[in-house]
Design an enzyme around this catalytic site. Structure first.
Site, PDB file in Angstrom:
ATOM      1  N   ASN A 185       0.851  -1.183   0.000  1.00  0.00           N
ATOM      2  CA  ASN A 185       0.000   0.000   0.000  1.00  0.00           C
ATOM      3  C   ASN A 185       0.893   1.241   0.000  1.00  0.00           C
ATOM      4  O   ASN A 185       1.887   1.286   0.733  1.00  0.00           O
ATOM      5  CB  ASN A 185      -0.903  -0.009   1.232  1.00  0.00           C
TER       6      ASN A 185
ATOM      7  N   HIS B  73       6.544   3.252   6.624  1.00  0.00           N
ATOM      8  CA  HIS B  73       7.866   2.636   6.439  1.00  0.00           C
ATOM      9  C   HIS B  73       7.600   1.539   5.420  1.00  0.00           C
ATOM     10  O   HIS B  73       6.791   0.634   5.689  1.00  0.00           O
ATOM     11  CB  HIS B  73       8.391   2.082   7.772  1.00  0.00           C
TER      12      HIS B  73
ATOM     13  N   HIS C  44       6.780  -1.413   3.257  1.00  0.00           N
ATOM     14  CA  HIS C  44       6.610  -2.813   3.644  1.00  0.00           C
ATOM     15  C   HIS C  44       5.839  -3.571   2.584  1.00  0.00           C
ATOM     16  O   HIS C  44       4.978  -3.020   1.905  1.00  0.00           O
ATOM     17  CB  HIS C  44       5.933  -2.939   5.015  1.00  0.00           C
TER      18      HIS C  44
ATOM     19  N   HIS D 145       3.442  -6.788   2.190  1.00  0.00           N
ATOM     20  CA  HIS D 145       2.617  -7.815   2.823  1.00  0.00           C
ATOM     21  C   HIS D 145       2.723  -9.103   2.007  1.00  0.00           C
ATOM     22  O   HIS D 145       2.545  -9.073   0.782  1.00  0.00           O
ATOM     23  CB  HIS D 145       1.139  -7.421   2.803  1.00  0.00           C
TER      24      HIS D 145
HETATM   25  P1  AMP Z   1      -0.466  -0.790   5.765  1.00  0.00           P
HETATM   26  O1  AMP Z   1      -1.921  -0.451   5.822  1.00  0.00           O
HETATM   27  O2  AMP Z   1      -0.076  -1.397   4.445  1.00  0.00           O
HETATM   28  O3  AMP Z   1       0.410   0.388   6.149  1.00  0.00           O
HETATM   29  O4  AMP Z   1      -0.251  -1.954   6.789  1.00  0.00           O
HETATM   30  C1  AMP Z   1       0.358  -1.814   8.021  1.00  0.00           C
HETATM   31  C2  AMP Z   1       0.305  -3.179   8.651  1.00  0.00           C
HETATM   32  O5  AMP Z   1       1.152  -3.154   9.800  1.00  0.00           O
HETATM   33  C3  AMP Z   1      -1.076  -3.615   9.124  1.00  0.00           C
HETATM   34  O6  AMP Z   1      -1.436  -4.836   8.473  1.00  0.00           O
HETATM   35  C4  AMP Z   1      -0.909  -3.804  10.628  1.00  0.00           C
HETATM   36  O7  AMP Z   1      -1.637  -4.888  11.140  1.00  0.00           O
HETATM   37  C5  AMP Z   1       0.587  -4.009  10.754  1.00  0.00           C
HETATM   38  N1  AMP Z   1       1.143  -3.635  12.041  1.00  0.00           N
HETATM   39  C6  AMP Z   1       0.985  -2.465  12.698  1.00  0.00           C
HETATM   40  N2  AMP Z   1       1.658  -2.478  13.867  1.00  0.00           N
HETATM   41  C7  AMP Z   1       2.275  -3.678  13.945  1.00  0.00           C
HETATM   42  C8  AMP Z   1       3.113  -4.312  14.900  1.00  0.00           C
HETATM   43  N3  AMP Z   1       3.474  -3.687  16.050  1.00  0.00           N
HETATM   44  N4  AMP Z   1       3.551  -5.562  14.647  1.00  0.00           N
HETATM   45  C9  AMP Z   1       3.195  -6.203  13.519  1.00  0.00           C
HETATM   46  N5  AMP Z   1       2.423  -5.655  12.561  1.00  0.00           N
HETATM   47  C10 AMP Z   1       1.948  -4.424  12.775  1.00  0.00           C
HETATM   48 ZN    ZN Z   2      10.865   3.368   9.793  1.00  0.00          ZN
END
Ligand code: AMP
Ligand code: ZN
Length: 122
Positions: free
Chosen positions: A96, A107, A109, A111
């Site tokens: 995303n 940051h 990432h 999925h």
């Molecule tokens: P996004 O919407 O693509 O930014 O997804 C962020 C993802 O980070 C979500 O699926 C959250 O469930 C995940 N997330 C947020 N905080 C944590 C955490 N402390 N540990 C593991 N996953 C997290």
């Molecule tokens: Zn970061």
């Protein structure tokens, strides 16, 4: 060292630094992977660069090797974490980007979601 550009306010930088606990899937000098805290699928983990890159919008030519490494890790880690083999199995790879892209954590990432359906979401 790739963690030099950490953002002190970033939750994923804190996870990399061990300041916030996570269930680690993989780590090397450049990359960290951990289970998503709210999984959408039986397998749901995130692969992130250790360097704080906010999103795909900030990616440039200097990041080619890093992104290539992450892409190479996707199939390996997916199988290791329990995704079933292609083509009957497989996984979904999602990044995303920005508000309209549904990005909540700024940051970069990736999925990786997989495992038997139905999934909670996606
Ligand atoms: P996004 O919407 O693509 O930014 O997804 C962020 C993802 O980070 C979500 O699926 C959250 O469930 C995940 N997330 C947020 N905080 C944590 C955490 N402390 N540990 C593991 N996953 C997290
Ligand atoms: Zn970061």
């Amino acid at each position: 060292m790739s963690t030099l550009n950490a953002d002190p306010n970033c939750i994923f930088c804190k996870i990399i630094a061990g300041q916030i606990p996570s269930r680690k899937v993989y780590e090397d000098d450049d990359v960290f992977a951990f289970h998503d805290i709210h999984p959408w699928a039986p397998v749901h983990f995130l692969i992130i660069p250790k360097r704080h890159i906010p999103s795909m919008a900030q990616v440039g030519a200097a990041d080619q090797a890093l992104l290539g490494k992450i892409m190479m890790l996707v199939p390996q880690l997916a199988l290791e974490q329990g995704c079933e083999p292609y083509p009957q199995g497989g996984y979904r790879l999602v990044t995303n980007t920005g508000e309209q892209g549904g990005q909540e954590v700024h940051h970069l990432h990736f999925h990786v979601m997989g495992g038997p359906r139905p999934w909670l979401r996606g």
